[in-house]
Design a protein around this motif. Structure first.
Motif, short mmCIF file in Angstrom:
data_model
loop_
_atom_site.label_atom_id
_atom_site.label_comp_id
_atom_site.label_asym_id
_atom_site.label_seq_id
_atom_site.Cartn_x
_atom_site.Cartn_y
_atom_site.Cartn_z
N ASP B 351 0.85 -1.23 0.51
CA ASP B 351 0.06 -0.07 0.22
C ASP B 351 1.14 1.08 -0.13
O ASP B 351 1.05 1.51 0.96
CB ASP B 351 -0.87 -0.34 1.18
CG ASP B 351 -1.65 1.11 1.51
OD1 ASP B 351 -1.68 2.19 1.59
OD2 ASP B 351 -2.84 1.32 1.63
N SER B 352 1.20 2.08 -1.22
CA SER B 352 1.84 3.46 -1.19
C SER B 352 1.87 3.89 0.15
O SER B 352 2.66 4.98 0.02
CB SER B 352 1.28 3.78 -2.57
OG SER B 352 0.14 4.28 -2.90
N ARG B 353 -0.43 3.82 0.16
CA ARG B 353 0.65 5.43 1.41
C ARG B 353 0.86 4.89 2.61
O ARG B 353 1.22 5.35 3.10
CB ARG B 353 -1.31 5.42 1.40
CG ARG B 353 -1.53 6.99 2.05
CD ARG B 353 -2.75 7.74 2.21
NE ARG B 353 -3.77 6.69 2.61
CZ ARG B 353 -4.82 7.11 2.01
NH1 ARG B 353 -5.51 8.06 1.80
NH2 ARG B 353 -5.24 6.30 2.87
N ASP B 354 0.71 3.86 2.92
CA ASP B 354 0.74 2.89 4.59
C ASP B 354 2.37 2.99 4.24
O ASP B 354 3.58 2.93 5.21
CB ASP B 354 0.43 1.59 4.55
CG ASP B 354 -1.07 1.95 4.34
OD1 ASP B 354 -1.59 2.21 4.74
OD2 ASP B 354 -1.40 0.61 4.42
N THR B 370 -3.44 7.23 -4.29
CA THR B 370 -4.60 7.07 -3.64
C THR B 370 -4.52 9.24 -3.65
O THR B 370 -5.89 9.46 -3.76
CB THR B 370 -4.86 7.43 -2.05
OG1 THR B 370 -3.42 7.62 -1.44
CG2 THR B 370 -4.57 5.89 -2.12
N SER B 379 -4.10 2.98 -3.98
CA SER B 379 -3.03 2.80 -3.29
C SER B 379 -1.99 1.24 -3.95
O SER B 379 -1.40 1.23 -2.81
CB SER B 379 -3.89 1.97 -1.59
OG SER B 379 -4.03 0.81 -2.12
N ASP B 380 -2.27 0.52 -4.76
CA ASP B 380 -1.44 0.31 -5.11
C ASP B 380 -0.48 0.81 -6.67
O ASP B 380 0.87 -0.07 -7.28
CB ASP B 380 -2.08 -1.18 -6.19
CG ASP B 380 -3.33 -0.45 -6.59
OD1 ASP B 380 -3.73 0.19 -7.04
OD2 ASP B 380 -3.17 -1.55 -7.95
N THR B 417 -0.13 -7.69 5.77
CA THR B 417 -0.11 -6.13 5.96
C THR B 417 0.67 -5.50 5.71
O THR B 417 2.29 -6.22 5.52
CB THR B 417 -1.27 -5.82 6.15
OG1 THR B 417 -0.94 -4.45 6.86
CG2 THR B 417 -0.65 -6.12 8.00
N ALA B 421 -1.70 1.40 8.71
CA ALA B 421 -2.76 1.23 7.82
C ALA B 421 -2.48 3.12 8.51
O ALA B 421 -2.98 3.39 9.20
CB ALA B 421 -4.65 1.43 7.44
#
Lengths: 434, 434
Positions: B351-354, B370, B379-380, B417, B421
């Motif tokens: 997840d690019s934002r995480d 995002t 997010s990918d 994960t 998040a």
């Protein structure tokens, strides 16, 4: 534009059905076309709000412009912060200190002229149908912004000491009783545009108290505050209260409008919204402009330049008042103690908008009073600007205007009207009217 | 910001109950704070859209700046026309001719960067609840504008040839069937931000035909069109159709963003509304900026400068693609043929934002995918910019990013994960993300 031409224009717009609701009130004023004519050199324009820049030291400013690009070009030519250059924001504090304002650079948002500040404040606060309370009359460009956001403007009377506190209190009480949502009190407390008056020192805390009591945010628009002719600047409203005031400042009148650099000072949470709104509107203000202004403030005797502007405009104010006394004794006017404008009341029965085409034919231009009201009032007044023409041209302009007024009065005496009626208000601000 | 800090901030805003509805969606993104860190020199920022200006001839530009003020200072420092300087508008026709656009100077409105053009177009067309159709993904600053006007954005897929016409047709058909009002199709047809792709020549007339058939105005945002690495510029959509296209241009990427000069070309009736809206928003664009750009276009080999930019960015594109191949073979990406950006798809499960906080800790920054979706998708993906850092820094940045991705993949393998998040979308455009 004739109705048939307007209808033709309508048929030719393939997107006519697509405009937003807010766009339907947006139309060019009829006096716009007249102003195109009024810009011809043979016309004495007492209409515009352009500062007279010929006293600026252009050679030195040219050297400064070069220095900024040569030494700071990679910053000056690059994107900057949405809030504005931090050094400039610090320097703006020095400018505002002259009017008693104590603030932090973080409270300041640099804008593309104070017009953008006004747009942003309105954007973040005003829903369609909300009320903005404003002086009667008010700056035409502010009325245009409020109209663009579908606000209702309710005017409050002014007198020689500015906004009348009792009238403000009564208006806000009535609006509350009527269930209206009042978001902003828009005021130009110093050397008002167009009325030329200033809010007295005694009234300032009273206006703030009334606004606070009614939960209305005060928008203090102050482009002319440093351009007083005699007395030192009064304390700004923002100097007397922080949380209840959004202050709009500008370099357009105290230095030069061509850079389009103004600013807003706002309470912290409001300031955050303003920055987000500005980033959405323009991404960031021009670094080239900001660094030029910043270098000017650092290098030049900017206080001396402001003083010199004040002397220049006092001389022109004197020329205008003396010409009005000589040529237009049938009218009445105030004697502004600063700023750019005199507000003239015409002899009974004359209509300043109806008269304008004939004035332009007589090679003099002004702004009819109706431009400064949301509700069509003001036809008995006109605004005369003494900022741009030389004293000699001002005298000549007033002399021509007196001839037009005299002709109108004869018409009124004969027919009971000043000629062919016009229609429609001034709908949008324009650089010609600033 | 933690929830409790947000609540405290809420309590401290005395005007919280006064904001307009449109303002409630306006909030600083969580990644903003990260970008403050990302601007530190030790961080390789592959996030920003700043052009690399060090190739500009600053000494000569300094001399030019001086010349403009010395010879045209009384114009340069004064208010100008709301529509923009006429000479500059003529020169803009020459720039657009490179992309096949034939227009008249009267069709052009000069704006404070093309961001203001986008704001104005949205202002005059979009009511709250109206739909804007846009590519998936889309420029973050455009999404911020649409959000500020309370539009709904509906995304349409793109592929290597840009917007997919069949998907556009289907989406518009579905929206019509659902009774939705679609006002605009927003598209970046050349070297897309963030996706790097261009709309193929074959698809251009098809996209225009579909938009016309559905009565949707096309907003063609084209800051990068002249910055192709190999082929000559494609014909703009505006070159193929006049009445159905509003074209946004900018000098920010082909010369320098610091002047904030962009422009809009629009059908006549739309252009009139844009000028009125711009006068309300900023009164007039900066004469100082416009005259500087105008003098630059007249005096310099601006076509040579555009070519030189293209060569510079091609070298950086090559460095980025080669580094991605070497260090990040687990990801996938496209090879842009111009512009500033590569759009990278992360390995499954990331997840690019995480991941962003950990990337910044590892001294590399990017923009998570995002940011470029209205609906939380993306997010990918992440956007990597190759415009500003040197080729060496780009390689180092991608190397650091690969280390972060590798660490994330281990976490995914272990726990399923990519870590803690995040939450909330990017809410506002920012100069950091331009």
């Amino acid at each position: 534009m004739t109705p048939s031409a307007a209808a033709a224009g309508t048929r030719l717009d393939p997107w006519l059905g697509s405009y937003a609701d807010r766009t339907h009130g947006m139309r060019a004023s009829e006096i716009r076309a007249l102003f195109a004519v009024a810009n011809r050199p043979e016309v004495v324009s007492l209409a515009g709000g352009m500062p007279f820049l010929e006293g600026l030291p252009l050679e030195e400013l040219a050297a400064l412009a070069s220095h900024v690009v040569a030494t700071r070009g990679l910053t000056s030519l690059q994107y900057g912060s949405g809030q504005g250059d931090e050094t400039l924001r610090e320097q703006i504090l020095d400018v505002m200190a002259l009017e008693g304002i104590r603030a932090h650079a973080d409270d300041v948002v640099v804008t593309t002229g104070s017009q953008q500040g006004l747009d942003l404040v309105t954007r973040i606060f005003v829903n369609p149908g909300d009320v903005v309370v404003a002086e009667a009359p008010s700056y035409v460009g502010a009325l245009g912004v409020f109209r663009a956001y579908q606000a209702d403007v309710v005017h409050v009377p002014i007198d020689a000491d500015g906004l009348v506190p009792e009238a403000l209190d009564e208006t806000l009480t009535q609006l509350a009783a009527a269930g209206r949502t009042v978001k902003l009190l828009y005021t130009v407390p110093n050397f008002h545009n167009p009325a030329g008056v200033s809010l007295s020192a005694a009234r300032r805390p009273r206006v703030l108290e009334i606004a606070r009591r009614h939960g209305v945010l005060v928008v203090e628009d102050n482009p002319y505050g440093l351009l007083g002719f005699d007395a030192p600047p009064r304390d700004a409203l923002r100097a007397l209260e922080e949380d209840g005031v959004v202050y709009l400042g500008s370099f357009s009148k105290t230095f030069a409008p061509g850079y389009r650099v103004g600013w807003v000072v706002a309470p912290h949470a409001v300031r955050e919204k303003l920055v987000l709104a500005s980033e959405s509107a323009i991404l960031c203000p021009s670094n080239a402009s900001q660094l030029a202004i910043s270098a000017y403030l650092q290098t030049f005797d900017w206080r001396g330049q402001v003083k010199s502007y004040g002397e220049q405009y006092r001389e022109r104010r004197d020329a205008m008042i003396s010409a009005l006394s000589e040529y237009l004794p049938s009218a009445s006017w105030n004697v502004p103690e600063g700023g750019f404008y005199t507000w003239v009341r015409l002899p009974d029965g004359l209509d300043s908008r109806d008269m304008l085409p004939r004035a332009v034919t007589a090679r003099v231009a002004y702004v009819p009073g109706t431009a400064f009201y949301y509700d069509g009032a003001g036809s008995d007044h006109l605004r005369l600007s003494f900022c741009y023409p030389t004293p000699e041209r001002i005298r000549e302009g007033v002399r021509r205007l007196a001839g037009v007024v005299s002709g109108e009065r004869e018409l009124v005496d004969l027919f009971g009207t000043g000629g062919v009626a016009g229609g429609g208000d001034v709908q949008a601000p324009s650089p010609d009217l600033s």
